[in-house]
Write a protein that holds these residues in place. Structure first.
Motif, PDB file in Angstrom:
ATOM      1  N   ASP A 121      32.323  -7.630  -4.748  1.00 23.75           N
ATOM      2  CA  ASP A 121      32.218  -6.973  -5.850  1.00 23.75           C
ATOM      3  C   ASP A 121      31.935  -8.185  -6.759  1.00 23.75           C
ATOM      4  OD1 ASP A 121      32.971  -4.316  -5.770  1.00 23.75           O
ATOM      5  OD2 ASP A 121      34.914  -4.877  -6.225  1.00 23.75           O
TER       6      ASP A 121
ATOM      7  N   ALA B 176      32.214  -8.741 -10.837  1.00 23.86           N
ATOM      8  CA  ALA B 176      32.487  -7.593 -11.468  1.00 23.86           C
ATOM      9  C   ALA B 176      34.105  -7.485 -10.950  1.00 23.86           C
ATOM     10  CB  ALA B 176      31.906  -6.531 -11.085  1.00 23.86           C
TER      11      ALA B 176
ATOM     12  N   LYS C 128      30.696   2.239 -11.461  1.00 18.37           N
ATOM     13  CA  LYS C 128      29.717   1.191 -11.796  1.00 18.37           C
ATOM     14  C   LYS C 128      30.230  -0.056 -11.064  1.00 18.37           C
ATOM     15  CE  LYS C 128      28.963   2.805 -16.559  1.00 18.37           C
ATOM     16  NZ  LYS C 128      29.146   2.602 -17.826  1.00 18.37           N
TER      17      LYS C 128
ATOM     18  N   GLU D  49      27.556  -1.494  -8.011  1.00 20.58           N
ATOM     19  CA  GLU D  49      27.167  -2.616  -8.048  1.00 20.58           C
ATOM     20  C   GLU D  49      27.441  -3.377  -6.694  1.00 20.58           C
ATOM     21  OE1 GLU D  49      25.254  -6.059  -9.435  1.00 20.58           O
ATOM     22  OE2 GLU D  49      25.594  -4.658 -11.000  1.00 20.58           O
TER      23      GLU D  49
ATOM     24  N   ASN E 294      25.391  -5.067  -3.573  1.00 25.17           N
ATOM     25  CA  ASN E 294      25.708  -6.583  -3.269  1.00 25.17           C
ATOM     26  C   ASN E 294      25.681  -6.468  -1.546  1.00 25.17           C
ATOM     27  OD1 ASN E 294      25.985  -7.608  -5.704  1.00 25.17           O
ATOM     28  ND2 ASN E 294      28.009  -7.327  -5.770  1.00 25.17           N
TER      29      ASN E 294
ATOM     30  N   VAL F 105      23.774   0.312 -14.339  1.00 31.43           N
ATOM     31  CA  VAL F 105      23.808  -0.599 -13.388  1.00 31.43           C
ATOM     32  C   VAL F 105      22.268  -1.077 -13.044  1.00 31.43           C
ATOM     33  CG1 VAL F 105      24.575  -1.401 -11.094  1.00 31.43           C
ATOM     34  CG2 VAL F 105      26.125   0.033 -12.567  1.00 31.43           C
TER      35      VAL F 105
ATOM     36  N   ARG G 105      20.837  -4.968 -14.052  1.00 32.01           N
ATOM     37  CA  ARG G 105      20.565  -5.871 -13.020  1.00 32.01           C
ATOM     38  C   ARG G 105      18.931  -6.202 -13.400  1.00 32.01           C
ATOM     39  NH1 ARG G 105      21.857  -6.239  -6.848  1.00 32.01           N
ATOM     40  NH2 ARG G 105      24.101  -6.769  -7.184  1.00 32.01           N
TER      41      ARG G 105
END
Length: 137
Positions: free
Chosen positions: A26, A29, A86, A90, A94, A128, A132
């Motif tokens: 994460d 976040a 959300k 993300e 990742n 999201v 980004r």
């Protein structure tokens, strides 16, 4: 002869494993979620690190991509966890999920969780993705 090795996953505490997994999955976040709990429920932050991230995410059997597919689908289907959805969209990015794969996961939820859940999930994904895109390169 002294032999030093890195601490294997099993020798790490649950909290250490969880903190490492959260950072890998994460990023900032996840750290923000833990920090937000510091003044209201620090023990809950510890539980969050130990159980889902220290015990579950670090288990063998599924890779992080597969775990995030399941998590994104579940959070979308719940329909009541937009902030967490959300964070995990993300996280999916990742760990290597593409925007197209995430969109397909959310569209699939229309069949099992209904159109409102899928729509809300797609709107969360758009937020999201837009965030980004707005980040400096």
């Amino acid at each position: 002869m002294t032999h030093q090795t890195q601490t294997p996953q099993l020798e790490m505490t649950r909290l250490e494993r969880g903190a490492r997994a959260l950072a890998d999955i994460d990023g900032s976040a996840g750290e923000a979620v833990v920090a937000a709990l510091a003044d209201i429920a620090p023990d809950f932050a510890t539980l969050l690190l130990e159980f889902p991230f220290g015990d579950i995410y670090t288990r063998p059997g599924l890779g992080l991509r597969e775990r995030e597919v399941a998590t994104i689908a579940a959070l979308c289907a719940m329909g009541t966890a937009q902030p967490q959805l959300k964070v995990h969209i993300e996280a999916g990015l990742n760990v290597g999920l593409s925007r197209e794969e995430i969109t397909e996961i959310l569209m699939q939820m229309a069949v099992y969780a209904g159109f409102p859940a899928a729509l809300n999930g797609l709107f969360a994904a758009r937020e999201v993705f837009d965030a980004r895109d707005a980040e400096p390169a």
